[in-house]
Motif scaffolding. Structure first.
Motif, PDB file in Angstrom:
ATOM      1  N   GLU A   1     -33.100 -10.715  -5.069  1.00 57.32           N
ATOM      2  CA  GLU A   1     -34.200  -9.815  -4.694  1.00 57.32           C
ATOM      3  C   GLU A   1     -35.258  -9.851  -5.793  1.00 57.32           C
ATOM      4  N   VAL A   2     -36.508  -9.992  -5.418  1.00 58.34           N
ATOM      5  CA  VAL A   2     -37.576 -10.133  -6.416  1.00 58.34           C
ATOM      6  C   VAL A   2     -38.805  -9.293  -6.044  1.00 58.34           C
ATOM      7  N   PRO A   3     -39.544  -8.837  -7.081  1.00 57.90           N
ATOM      8  CA  PRO A   3     -40.787  -8.119  -6.797  1.00 57.90           C
ATOM      9  C   PRO A   3     -41.897  -9.087  -6.387  1.00 57.90           C
ATOM     10  N   ILE A   4     -42.571  -8.772  -5.310  1.00 59.76           N
ATOM     11  CA  ILE A   4     -43.699  -9.589  -4.841  1.00 59.76           C
ATOM     12  C   ILE A   4     -44.806  -8.632  -4.405  1.00 59.76           C
ATOM     13  N   SER A   5     -46.008  -8.874  -4.889  1.00 60.64           N
ATOM     14  CA  SER A   5     -47.138  -7.997  -4.553  1.00 60.64           C
ATOM     15  C   SER A   5     -47.580  -8.212  -3.115  1.00 60.64           C
ATOM     16  N   VAL A   6     -48.184  -7.203  -2.575  1.00 51.89           N
ATOM     17  CA  VAL A   6     -48.766  -7.351  -1.246  1.00 51.89           C
ATOM     18  C   VAL A   6     -50.059  -8.160  -1.414  1.00 51.89           C
TER      19      VAL A   6
ATOM     20  N   GLY B   1     -37.893 -20.253  -8.499  1.00 51.34           N
ATOM     21  CA  GLY B   1     -36.467 -20.153  -8.784  1.00 51.34           C
ATOM     22  C   GLY B   1     -35.689 -19.876  -7.511  1.00 51.34           C
ATOM     23  N   ALA B   2     -34.461 -19.346  -7.683  1.00 50.82           N
ATOM     24  CA  ALA B   2     -33.554 -19.191  -6.539  1.00 50.82           C
ATOM     25  C   ALA B   2     -34.137 -18.275  -5.464  1.00 50.82           C
ATOM     26  N   ALA B   3     -34.539 -17.066  -5.866  1.00 50.24           N
ATOM     27  CA  ALA B   3     -34.971 -16.098  -4.855  1.00 50.24           C
ATOM     28  C   ALA B   3     -36.316 -16.488  -4.233  1.00 50.24           C
ATOM     29  N   THR B   4     -37.279 -16.800  -5.073  1.00 56.20           N
ATOM     30  CA  THR B   4     -38.593 -17.159  -4.516  1.00 56.20           C
ATOM     31  C   THR B   4     -38.488 -18.471  -3.713  1.00 56.20           C
ATOM     32  N   GLY B   5     -37.582 -19.358  -4.140  1.00 57.57           N
ATOM     33  CA  GLY B   5     -37.367 -20.602  -3.386  1.00 57.57           C
ATOM     34  C   GLY B   5     -36.838 -20.296  -1.989  1.00 57.57           C
TER      35      GLY B   5
ATOM     36  N   LEU C   1     -49.024  -6.289 -14.800  1.00 56.12           N
ATOM     37  CA  LEU C   1     -47.990  -6.920 -15.632  1.00 56.12           C
ATOM     38  C   LEU C   1     -46.782  -7.329 -14.801  1.00 56.12           C
ATOM     39  N   GLU C   2     -46.106  -8.359 -15.282  1.00 58.53           N
ATOM     40  CA  GLU C   2     -44.867  -8.805 -14.629  1.00 58.53           C
ATOM     41  C   GLU C   2     -43.709  -8.650 -15.595  1.00 58.53           C
ATOM     42  N   ARG C   3     -42.663  -8.026 -15.151  1.00 56.84           N
ATOM     43  CA  ARG C   3     -41.402  -7.992 -15.880  1.00 56.84           C
ATOM     44  C   ARG C   3     -40.283  -8.164 -14.849  1.00 56.84           C
TER      45      ARG C   3
ATOM     46  N   GLY D   1     -49.286 -22.506 -15.265  1.00 48.62           N
ATOM     47  CA  GLY D   1     -48.023 -23.077 -14.802  1.00 48.62           C
ATOM     48  C   GLY D   1     -46.845 -22.627 -15.647  1.00 48.62           C
ATOM     49  N   GLY D   2     -47.097 -21.841 -16.660  1.00 48.40           N
ATOM     50  CA  GLY D   2     -46.056 -21.493 -17.625  1.00 48.40           C
ATOM     51  C   GLY D   2     -45.016 -20.528 -17.088  1.00 48.40           C
ATOM     52  N   PRO D   3     -44.075 -20.134 -17.948  1.00 47.11           N
ATOM     53  CA  PRO D   3     -43.002 -19.263 -17.507  1.00 47.11           C
ATOM     54  C   PRO D   3     -43.525 -17.897 -17.118  1.00 47.11           C
TER      55      PRO D   3
ATOM     56  N   HIS E   1     -47.277 -11.409   2.157  1.00 47.62           N
ATOM     57  CA  HIS E   1     -46.952 -11.745   0.771  1.00 47.62           C
ATOM     58  C   HIS E   1     -47.261 -13.214   0.532  1.00 47.62           C
ATOM     59  N   THR E   2     -47.784 -13.515  -0.638  1.00 52.55           N
ATOM     60  CA  THR E   2     -47.985 -14.914  -1.025  1.00 52.55           C
ATOM     61  C   THR E   2     -47.022 -15.193  -2.171  1.00 52.55           C
ATOM     62  N   VAL E   3     -46.167 -16.182  -1.977  1.00 55.43           N
ATOM     63  CA  VAL E   3     -45.048 -16.374  -2.894  1.00 55.43           C
ATOM     64  C   VAL E   3     -45.047 -17.804  -3.430  1.00 55.43           C
TER      65      VAL E   3
HETATM   66  C1  LIG Z   1     -44.983  -6.490  -9.955  1.00 61.90           C
HETATM   67  C2  LIG Z   1     -44.767  -7.956  -9.707  1.00 61.90           C
HETATM   68  C3  LIG Z   1     -45.470  -8.586  -8.714  1.00 61.90           C
HETATM   69  C4  LIG Z   1     -45.268  -9.954  -8.463  1.00 61.90           C
HETATM   70  N1  LIG Z   1     -45.979 -10.527  -7.457  1.00 61.90           N
HETATM   71  C5  LIG Z   1     -45.749 -11.819  -7.156  1.00 61.90           C
HETATM   72  C6  LIG Z   1     -46.438 -12.438  -6.066  1.00 61.90           C
HETATM   73  O1  LIG Z   1     -47.270 -11.809  -5.381  1.00 61.90           O
HETATM   74  N2  LIG Z   1     -46.154 -13.729  -5.788  1.00 61.90           N
HETATM   75  C7  LIG Z   1     -45.239 -14.442  -6.529  1.00 61.90           C
HETATM   76  O2  LIG Z   1     -45.014 -15.622  -6.221  1.00 61.90           O
HETATM   77  N3  LIG Z   1     -44.607 -13.903  -7.579  1.00 61.90           N
HETATM   78  C8  LIG Z   1     -44.820 -12.605  -7.903  1.00 61.90           C
HETATM   79  N4  LIG Z   1     -44.148 -12.038  -8.942  1.00 61.90           N
HETATM   80  C9  LIG Z   1     -43.223 -12.887  -9.720  1.00 61.90           C
HETATM   81  C10 LIG Z   1     -41.882 -13.004  -9.036  1.00 61.90           C
HETATM   82  O3  LIG Z   1     -41.292 -11.739  -8.954  1.00 61.90           O
HETATM   83  C11 LIG Z   1     -40.995 -13.968  -9.838  1.00 61.90           C
HETATM   84  O4  LIG Z   1     -41.514 -15.264  -9.678  1.00 61.90           O
HETATM   85  C12 LIG Z   1     -39.581 -13.937  -9.351  1.00 61.90           C
HETATM   86  O5  LIG Z   1     -38.975 -12.743  -9.813  1.00 61.90           O
HETATM   87  C13 LIG Z   1     -38.781 -15.140  -9.843  1.00 61.90           C
HETATM   88  O6  LIG Z   1     -37.450 -15.025  -9.343  1.00 61.90           O
HETATM   89  P1  LIG Z   1     -36.592 -16.305  -8.921  1.00 61.90           P
HETATM   90  O7  LIG Z   1     -35.208 -15.841  -8.671  1.00 61.90           O
HETATM   91  O8  LIG Z   1     -37.233 -17.054  -7.827  1.00 61.90           O
HETATM   92  O9  LIG Z   1     -36.660 -17.213 -10.197  1.00 61.90           O
HETATM   93  P2  LIG Z   1     -35.766 -17.119 -11.510  1.00 61.90           P
HETATM   94  O10 LIG Z   1     -34.462 -17.805 -11.226  1.00 61.90           O
HETATM   95  O11 LIG Z   1     -35.744 -15.700 -11.977  1.00 61.90           O
HETATM   96  O12 LIG Z   1     -36.637 -17.973 -12.496  1.00 61.90           O
HETATM   97  C14 LIG Z   1     -36.650 -19.413 -12.413  1.00 61.90           C
HETATM   98  C15 LIG Z   1     -37.558 -19.995 -13.437  1.00 61.90           C
HETATM   99  O13 LIG Z   1     -38.917 -19.669 -13.113  1.00 61.90           O
HETATM  100  C16 LIG Z   1     -39.529 -19.013 -14.174  1.00 61.90           C
HETATM  101  N5  LIG Z   1     -40.333 -17.946 -13.587  1.00 61.90           N
HETATM  102  C17 LIG Z   1     -39.891 -16.750 -13.177  1.00 61.90           C
HETATM  103  N6  LIG Z   1     -40.920 -16.034 -12.710  1.00 61.90           N
HETATM  104  C18 LIG Z   1     -42.020 -16.812 -12.818  1.00 61.90           C
HETATM  105  C19 LIG Z   1     -43.389 -16.616 -12.525  1.00 61.90           C
HETATM  106  N7  LIG Z   1     -43.852 -15.467 -12.056  1.00 61.90           N
HETATM  107  N8  LIG Z   1     -44.236 -17.632 -12.748  1.00 61.90           N
HETATM  108  C20 LIG Z   1     -43.805 -18.783 -13.265  1.00 61.90           C
HETATM  109  N9  LIG Z   1     -42.530 -19.023 -13.582  1.00 61.90           N
HETATM  110  C21 LIG Z   1     -41.643 -18.047 -13.367  1.00 61.90           C
HETATM  111  C22 LIG Z   1     -38.437 -18.454 -15.031  1.00 61.90           C
HETATM  112  O14 LIG Z   1     -38.845 -18.356 -16.386  1.00 61.90           O
HETATM  113  C23 LIG Z   1     -37.330 -19.466 -14.844  1.00 61.90           C
HETATM  114  O15 LIG Z   1     -37.509 -20.546 -15.725  1.00 61.90           O
HETATM  115  C24 LIG Z   1     -44.343 -10.684  -9.239  1.00 61.90           C
HETATM  116  C25 LIG Z   1     -43.647 -10.054 -10.258  1.00 61.90           C
HETATM  117  C26 LIG Z   1     -43.849  -8.693 -10.503  1.00 61.90           C
HETATM  118  C27 LIG Z   1     -43.095  -8.031 -11.593  1.00 61.90           C
END
Ligand SMILES: Cc1cc2nc3c(=O)[nH]c(=O)nc-3n(C[C@H](O)[C@H](O)[C@H](O)COP(=O)(O)OP(=O)(O)OC[C@H]3O[C@@H](n4cnc5c(N)ncnc54)[C@H](O)[C@@H]3O)c2cc1C
Ligand code: FES
Lengths: 283, 155
Positions: free
Chosen positions: A62-67, A85-89, A241-243, B150-152, A79-81
């Motif tokens: 489960e991951v945060p994604i903005s509207v 990684g695993a979840a976004t993939g 910010l993203e965390r 493109g970074g992390p 949502h634009t994603v």
């Molecule tokens: C408030 C908020 C809003 C967000 N909105 C969006 C959105 O609208 N669209 C969107 O695509 N993403 C968005 N994100 C980022 C998204 O949540 C992360 O990309 C996601 O959590 C990654 O999870 P994962 O399991 O796919 O990858 P993970 O397995 O957690 O990470 C895989 C690899 O990708 C890298 N990585 C992780 N996140 C990012 C990132 N954001 N950019 C580049 N590399 C990354 C990691 O360092 C790691 O090496 C948002 C994050 C927050 C906190």
């Protein structure tokens, strides 16, 4: 804007609601826009520009994604994603008809009302344009509430510029849109260089301007410094910010940034609240 | 028609310079026009000229075998193009191509170096104005190297 959902009062923010992929569009290489609609009667309350949902791809996370668009009460979510990684993939792999769990809306909003009567400058880097798009659409819909409105977008290359056709629509709707890329081949005739280079040229007056900035944190640091150099006070520079997140409701502490929880106090913050925390090595 | 020293004073790098010094520098300059697609400079050729752009856009390109020309930066109105004239071996580092019609003031680098050697105050003033441009470009290049888009992602 009011909440769209009829059953929102009974929804628990920690329990995902089943949504189905109603439409899917490839934006660029690894980035997709998904349109989601509720599977049953339950639907989430309406989202505001800047807010995010927790998208759950069953079995992957489960991951945060903005509207990235506001549906105007139809119950649809956009949502634009970017698949990183695993979840976004898994979310980007979802096909029309597939189901995702969705929680939300969470977090703070782009303070558009506070910008009324002044100039507005929106600065986006890469996929950072997605969370800003609903704010830009609202600025255009309510154009006469603001003075000069400028959108500055940076991307790695021309192919990675998000929403290219919308950029043109926004220009035609009466706002200034400037783009730049880190490098380019072929017939790109636009600018090449950092997005910060666009700021000195933008038509705003610092003392009456409000800025909304979204992109990689390092980009936001450089952009914020440049915007301050043009006279925008840090209290009127807003960054998203993203965390990493888990609960999204201020319980688990995953997203903690000093005394702040990004999920609850953010993700949109005025720079004066977070500036000392940006770029801190270990949090 | 405005003179070269007037045009020069409008470029941010030269604004506020004394009229005497502007006049001295302008003595080494002349107006040039480049048509769309024309090369303003070619990599490796002697770097005896630098430009202040009055209008239009110039793309700095590197030729990458197999990929063609890669644009690494563009320069616009008011910006300075070329600093290889300042340092030996005085060779152009990148191709610079006009995108659309470009109006520029071309400065003879050897003439400026000569005047700066004779009038060190002028030379120092010129350096004080060119060095910040170089530093800004260096910093921008460093940030570009970070590949920020493109970074992390999240911490
Ligand atoms: C408030 C908020 C809003 C967000 N909105 C969006 C959105 O609208 N669209 C969107 O695509 N993403 C968005 N994100 C980022 C998204 O949540 C992360 O990309 C996601 O959590 C990654 O999870 P994962 O399991 O796919 O990858 P993970 O397995 O957690 O990470 C895989 C690899 O990708 C890298 N990585 C992780 N996140 C990012 C990132 N954001 N950019 C580049 N590399 C990354 C990691 O360092 C790691 O090496 C948002 C994050 C927050 C906190
Ligand atoms: S994600 Fe749990 S406190 Fe923010």
């Amino acid at each position: 804007m009011t909440a769209a959902g009829t059953d929102s009062a009974v929804l628990e923010p920690t329990t995902p609601v089943a949504y189905r992929v109603a439409g899917k569009r490839k934006e660029m290489g690894d980035t997709w826009t998904l349109e989601l609609e509720p599977v049953g009667d339950q639907r989430l309350p309406g989202f505001l520009p800047g807010q995010f949902s927790m998208l759950y791809a069953f079995g992957s996370g489960e991951v945060p994604i903005s509207v990235s668009a506001i549906a105007g009460g139809s119950g649809e979510l956009t949502h634009t994603v970017r698949a990183v990684g695993a979840a976004t993939g898994a979310i980007c792999d979802a096909r029309p008809g597939d189901q995702l769990g969705v929680r939300g809306p969470f977090g703070s909003v782009w303070p558009l009302d506070a910008a009324e009567g002044g100039d507005v400058v929106v600065v986006a880097g890469g996929i950072g344009l997605a969370p800003l798009r609903p704010a830009i659409e609202q600025l255009i819909a309510e154009r006469d509430r603001y003075r000069a409105v400028t959108v500055l977008c940076g991307a790695r290359s021309p192919d990675e510029m998000l929403y290219p056709s919308e950029l043109q629509d926004w220009r035609e709707a009466g706002i200034a849109v400037e783009t730049t890329v880190d490098s380019a081949t072929g017939d790109w005739e636009g600018r090449v260089g950092l997005v910060t280079k666009l700021i000195p040229l933008a038509p705003f007056q610092g003392e009456r301007a409000t800025a909304f900035v979204c992109g990689p944190e390092i980009m936001m640091r450089f952009v914020a410094a440049e915007l301050r150099g043009r006279g925008i006070p840090p209290g009127r520079i807003h960054v998203s910010l993203e965390r990493n997140m888990q609960c999204a409701v201020g319980h688990c502490g995953h997203c903690q940034l000093a005394h702040l929880f990004v999920c609850r106090d953010g993700p949109v913050f005025a720079l004066d609240r977070v500036e000392p925390l940006l770029g801190v090595r270990e949090l | 028609m405005r003179t070269i020293d007037q045009l020069l004073s409008e470029a941010p790098a030269f604004s506020g310079m004394s009229s005497d010094q502007l006049e001295l520098i302008a003595g080494c300059g002349l107006n040039r026009v480049f048509e769309d697609g024309e090369y303003v400079m070619r990599e490796g050729e002697p770097a005896d000229v630098f430009y202040v752009l009055r209008s239009g856009r110039v793309a700095l390109e590197v030729y990458m075998p197999g990929r063609g020309a890669l644009t690494i930066e563009t320069l616009d109105h008011g910006e300075l193009l070329g600093w290889s004239w300042l340092v030996p071996p005085y060779r152009v580092a990148f191709d610079a191509k006009a995108i659309g019609t470009v109006h520029a003031i071309a400065f003879d680098g050897a003439c400026l170096r000569g005047k700066s050697d004779q009038d060190t105050e002028l030379g120092y003033e010129l350096m004080k104005r060119i060095v910040p441009v170089l530093v800004e470009r260096l910093q921008a290049t460093r940030v570009q190297l970070l590949d920020v888009y493109g970074g992390p992602g999240p911490v």
